[in-house]
Design a protein around this motif. Structure first.
Motif, PDB file in Angstrom:
ATOM      1  N   MET A   1      -4.262 -12.835  16.471  1.00  0.00           N
ATOM      2  CA  MET A   1      -3.562 -13.920  15.781  1.00  0.00           C
ATOM      3  C   MET A   1      -2.552 -13.325  14.802  1.00  0.00           C
ATOM      4  O   MET A   1      -2.874 -12.398  14.055  1.00  0.00           O
ATOM      5  CB  MET A   1      -4.565 -14.804  15.029  1.00  0.00           C
ATOM      6  N   LEU A   2      -1.334 -13.845  14.820  1.00  0.00           N
ATOM      7  CA  LEU A   2      -0.284 -13.342  13.935  1.00  0.00           C
ATOM      8  C   LEU A   2      -0.482 -13.848  12.511  1.00  0.00           C
ATOM      9  O   LEU A   2      -0.862 -14.991  12.288  1.00  0.00           O
ATOM     10  CB  LEU A   2       1.090 -13.771  14.461  1.00  0.00           C
ATOM     11  N   ASN A   3      -0.212 -12.964  11.558  1.00  0.00           N
ATOM     12  CA  ASN A   3      -0.450 -13.288  10.153  1.00  0.00           C
ATOM     13  C   ASN A   3       0.654 -12.684   9.294  1.00  0.00           C
ATOM     14  O   ASN A   3       1.075 -11.545   9.505  1.00  0.00           O
ATOM     15  CB  ASN A   3      -1.808 -12.723   9.714  1.00  0.00           C
ATOM     16  N   ASN A   4       1.150 -13.455   8.331  1.00  0.00           N
ATOM     17  CA  ASN A   4       2.151 -12.971   7.382  1.00  0.00           C
ATOM     18  C   ASN A   4       1.454 -12.309   6.197  1.00  0.00           C
ATOM     19  O   ASN A   4       0.627 -12.932   5.520  1.00  0.00           O
ATOM     20  CB  ASN A   4       3.025 -14.123   6.885  1.00  0.00           C
ATOM     21  N   VAL A   5       1.795 -11.052   5.954  1.00  0.00           N
ATOM     22  CA  VAL A   5       1.205 -10.284   4.860  1.00  0.00           C
ATOM     23  C   VAL A   5       2.323  -9.821   3.936  1.00  0.00           C
ATOM     24  O   VAL A   5       3.343  -9.307   4.405  1.00  0.00           O
ATOM     25  CB  VAL A   5       0.402  -9.076   5.393  1.00  0.00           C
ATOM     26  N   TYR A   6       2.135 -10.009   2.624  1.00  0.00           N
ATOM     27  CA  TYR A   6       3.173  -9.691   1.644  1.00  0.00           C
ATOM     28  C   TYR A   6       2.785  -8.404   0.924  1.00  0.00           C
ATOM     29  O   TYR A   6       1.951  -8.399   0.025  1.00  0.00           O
ATOM     30  CB  TYR A   6       3.349 -10.866   0.685  1.00  0.00           C
ATOM     31  N   ARG A   7       3.410  -7.307   1.363  1.00  0.00           N
ATOM     32  CA  ARG A   7       3.021  -5.974   0.925  1.00  0.00           C
ATOM     33  C   ARG A   7       3.986  -5.384  -0.103  1.00  0.00           C
ATOM     34  O   ARG A   7       5.204  -5.529   0.017  1.00  0.00           O
ATOM     35  CB  ARG A   7       2.937  -5.027   2.124  1.00  0.00           C
ATOM     36  N   LEU A   8       3.405  -4.692  -1.065  1.00  0.00           N
ATOM     37  CA  LEU A   8       4.189  -3.865  -1.965  1.00  0.00           C
ATOM     38  C   LEU A   8       4.535  -2.582  -1.220  1.00  0.00           C
ATOM     39  O   LEU A   8       3.645  -1.837  -0.805  1.00  0.00           O
ATOM     40  CB  LEU A   8       3.377  -3.548  -3.224  1.00  0.00           C
ATOM     41  N   ALA A  10       7.177  -0.459  -2.432  1.00  0.00           N
ATOM     42  CA  ALA A  10       7.646   0.453  -3.476  1.00  0.00           C
ATOM     43  C   ALA A  10       7.528  -0.317  -4.789  1.00  0.00           C
ATOM     44  O   ALA A  10       7.392  -1.543  -4.780  1.00  0.00           O
ATOM     45  CB  ALA A  10       9.096   0.877  -3.224  1.00  0.00           C
ATOM     46  N   PRO A  11       7.524   0.363  -5.930  1.00  0.00           N
ATOM     47  CA  PRO A  11       7.417  -0.368  -7.196  1.00  0.00           C
ATOM     48  C   PRO A  11       8.400  -1.530  -7.286  1.00  0.00           C
ATOM     49  O   PRO A  11       9.592  -1.378  -7.036  1.00  0.00           O
ATOM     50  CB  PRO A  11       7.711   0.712  -8.247  1.00  0.00           C
ATOM     51  N   LYS A  12       7.869  -2.709  -7.565  1.00  0.00           N
ATOM     52  CA  LYS A  12       8.617  -3.956  -7.739  1.00  0.00           C
ATOM     53  C   LYS A  12       9.324  -4.429  -6.467  1.00  0.00           C
ATOM     54  O   LYS A  12      10.222  -5.268  -6.540  1.00  0.00           O
ATOM     55  CB  LYS A  12       9.624  -3.824  -8.887  1.00  0.00           C
ATOM     56  N   LEU A  13       8.911  -3.917  -5.321  1.00  0.00           N
ATOM     57  CA  LEU A  13       9.522  -4.340  -4.059  1.00  0.00           C
ATOM     58  C   LEU A  13       8.436  -4.798  -3.096  1.00  0.00           C
ATOM     59  O   LEU A  13       7.641  -3.999  -2.612  1.00  0.00           O
ATOM     60  CB  LEU A  13      10.325  -3.199  -3.435  1.00  0.00           C
ATOM     61  N   ILE A  14       8.417  -6.106  -2.832  1.00  0.00           N
ATOM     62  CA  ILE A  14       7.436  -6.698  -1.926  1.00  0.00           C
ATOM     63  C   ILE A  14       8.163  -7.241  -0.695  1.00  0.00           C
ATOM     64  O   ILE A  14       9.195  -7.913  -0.814  1.00  0.00           O
ATOM     65  CB  ILE A  14       6.651  -7.835  -2.617  1.00  0.00           C
ATOM     66  N   GLU A  15       7.638  -6.916   0.474  1.00  0.00           N
ATOM     67  CA  GLU A  15       8.239  -7.369   1.727  1.00  0.00           C
ATOM     68  C   GLU A  15       7.187  -8.055   2.595  1.00  0.00           C
ATOM     69  O   GLU A  15       6.000  -7.725   2.532  1.00  0.00           O
ATOM     70  CB  GLU A  15       8.835  -6.177   2.491  1.00  0.00           C
ATOM     71  N   LYS A  16       7.655  -8.993   3.398  1.00  0.00           N
ATOM     72  CA  LYS A  16       6.759  -9.673   4.337  1.00  0.00           C
ATOM     73  C   LYS A  16       6.699  -8.887   5.642  1.00  0.00           C
ATOM     74  O   LYS A  16       7.717  -8.478   6.189  1.00  0.00           O
ATOM     75  CB  LYS A  16       7.262 -11.093   4.629  1.00  0.00           C
ATOM     76  N   MET A  60       0.968  -1.889   0.763  1.00  0.00           N
ATOM     77  CA  MET A  60      -0.312  -2.553   0.587  1.00  0.00           C
ATOM     78  C   MET A  60      -0.111  -3.914  -0.070  1.00  0.00           C
ATOM     79  O   MET A  60       0.688  -4.059  -0.997  1.00  0.00           O
ATOM     80  CB  MET A  60      -1.201  -1.684  -0.303  1.00  0.00           C
ATOM     81  N   ALA A  61      -0.806  -4.924   0.436  1.00  0.00           N
ATOM     82  CA  ALA A  61      -0.800  -6.240  -0.209  1.00  0.00           C
ATOM     83  C   ALA A  61      -1.646  -6.168  -1.474  1.00  0.00           C
ATOM     84  O   ALA A  61      -2.743  -5.616  -1.466  1.00  0.00           O
ATOM     85  CB  ALA A  61      -1.346  -7.301   0.744  1.00  0.00           C
ATOM     86  N   LEU A  62      -1.127  -6.700  -2.560  1.00  0.00           N
ATOM     87  CA  LEU A  62      -1.821  -6.662  -3.840  1.00  0.00           C
ATOM     88  C   LEU A  62      -2.809  -7.825  -3.992  1.00  0.00           C
ATOM     89  O   LEU A  62      -2.876  -8.716  -3.164  1.00  0.00           O
ATOM     90  CB  LEU A  62      -0.810  -6.685  -4.988  1.00  0.00           C
ATOM     91  N   ILE A  63      -3.553  -7.775  -5.076  1.00  0.00           N
ATOM     92  CA  ILE A  63      -4.485  -8.787  -5.597  1.00  0.00           C
ATOM     93  C   ILE A  63      -5.836  -8.805  -4.870  1.00  0.00           C
ATOM     94  O   ILE A  63      -5.909  -8.944  -3.657  1.00  0.00           O
ATOM     95  CB  ILE A  63      -3.865 -10.186  -5.619  1.00  0.00           C
ATOM     96  N   HIS A  64      -6.884  -8.641  -5.674  1.00  0.00           N
ATOM     97  CA  HIS A  64      -8.248  -8.683  -5.145  1.00  0.00           C
ATOM     98  C   HIS A  64      -9.089  -9.779  -5.787  1.00  0.00           C
ATOM     99  O   HIS A  64     -10.284  -9.863  -5.525  1.00  0.00           O
ATOM    100  CB  HIS A  64      -8.927  -7.321  -5.343  1.00  0.00           C
ATOM    101  N   GLU A  65      -8.471 -10.603  -6.617  1.00  0.00           N
ATOM    102  CA  GLU A  65      -9.191 -11.723  -7.233  1.00  0.00           C
ATOM    103  C   GLU A  65      -8.652 -13.018  -6.646  1.00  0.00           C
ATOM    104  O   GLU A  65      -7.456 -13.302  -6.780  1.00  0.00           O
ATOM    105  CB  GLU A  65      -8.987 -11.734  -8.749  1.00  0.00           C
TER     106      GLU A  65
END
Length: 341
Positions: A1-8, A10-16, A60-65
């Motif tokens: 199944m395809l999934n959109n992941v928002y990864r960091l 580089a510092p302050k740069l997040i890409e889908k 890596m996608a951030l946030i663990h809470e």
């Protein structure tokens, strides 16, 4: 199944990025709804870790809470639409002595393993805990941090003596506040003293018996057991003041994370026969105990709800960046995002 992941990336740069997720009979698909930022997320986002660590862990996608809604459970344990906490620690081994959050083989979301900034999270059924109706989603978002404090308290219980007259907490930030709420709930007959640097933050601990700035502690103050919840550069002074003020054969829980080694007064530790407990992260059992406490104690829920400092809706990549910048400037409390990407 395809999934959109928002990864960091580089510092302050997040890409889908789009990933093809694997599904098996233990898979539960969860749509994240409320997420909360941790200091560790900020260190990654702002490039405040050493270059070697960043190169190893990104992208890596951030946030663990976070908390979410079950979309589909292939294991048959959860119903579609149920709210669940997502446990970030994922063990792959079992040890009769070592707890799951200390196993080197365990993986942890947003630490070298994609966190919760995803369209959908594909989790094992044993990594989810149902959220009771009594717990609001914006508080449930940071259950993980509450469970870390719960874990530390339980670890200290296992080594502490019978003297529970006075608990001391060093640290006037989020972790110190959460630990204080739990201690006051679990030990209503014990006194609770808070030690910190910021008088305005100390005012938030109105339910504690006494609070002190670390520069103005009366000479006669002593605590039975103590929790260090400062971390960083403040750890050294906090730990050494704890060693000075804790009673002989008392127990000390170390909770704050420091990037560099910390010098402590080992001579006094030996002379006083002190016990130190180092704790990190939490287990599924800690989540269960935390959710039970939140469900059964309205006063604790209300006190933890006060901890929310920023709450806003995130709908796109620009909103993510703005949210991280707002959290960095936030002086008090947890930052909670309503995740609508």
């Amino acid at each position: 199944m395809l999934n959109n992941v928002y990864r960091l990336v580089a510092p302050k740069l997040i890409e889908k990025v789009i990933l093809d997720e694997k599904i098996d009979s233990n898979t539960v698909i969860v749509r994240p709804t409320y997420l909360s930022i941790c200091h560790a997320d900020q260190r990654y986002y702002n490039g405040m870790r050493d270059k070697e660590t960043l190169n190893k862990k990104l992208p890596m996608a951030l946030i663990h809470e976070g908390v979410g809604i079950v979309i589909k459970d292939y294991s048959g344990v959860f119903k579609s639409g149920e709210r669940v906490n997502i446990i970030p620690n994922t063990p792959f081994d079992h040890d009769v002595i070592v707890q799951e959050n200390y196993l080197p083989s365990s993986r942890f979301r947003s630490s070298g393993y994609d966190g919760l900034m995803q369209e959908y999270v594909f989790a094992r059924r044993d990594r989810l805990i149902k959220v009771p109706e009594a717990v609001p989603s914006n508080v449930a978002a940071y259950t993980e941090m509450i469970s870390v404090a719960m874990h530390s308290i339980k670890q200290l219980q296992s080594i502490a003596n019978e003297d529970q007259e006075v608990f001391g907490i060093w640290g006037d930030g989020n972790l110190g506040y959460i630990t204080a709420v739990l201690l006051k709930t679990l030990y209503p007959n014990s006194k609770l003293f808070i030690f910190g640097k910021n008088e305005r933050k100390l005012e938030m601990f109105s339910f504690a018996d006494r609070s002190f700035t670390i520069e103005s502690v009366p000479k006669n103050i002593r605590v039975s057991n103590a929790f260090e919840a400062t971390g960083g550069q403040g750890s050294k002074d906090a730990i050494n003041q704890i060693i000075k003020l804790v009673k002989p054969q008392g127990a000390i829980a170390l909770m704050g994370v420091s990037e560099n080694p910390v010098e402590i007064n080992t001579r006094s530790i030996l002379e006083k026969g002190l016990k130190l407990s180092g704790t990190s992260r939490s287990s599924a059992k800690d989540f269960e105990d935390t959710v039970q406490l939140l469900n059964e104690n309205e006063a604790a829920r209300k006190q933890l709800e006060i901890l929310i400092g920023i709450e806003s809706t995130v709908k796109n990549l620009h909103d993510i960046q703005a949210f991280f910048e707002a959290d960095l400037a936030n002086a008090w409390g947890k930052s909670v995002m309503k995740w609508e990407i």
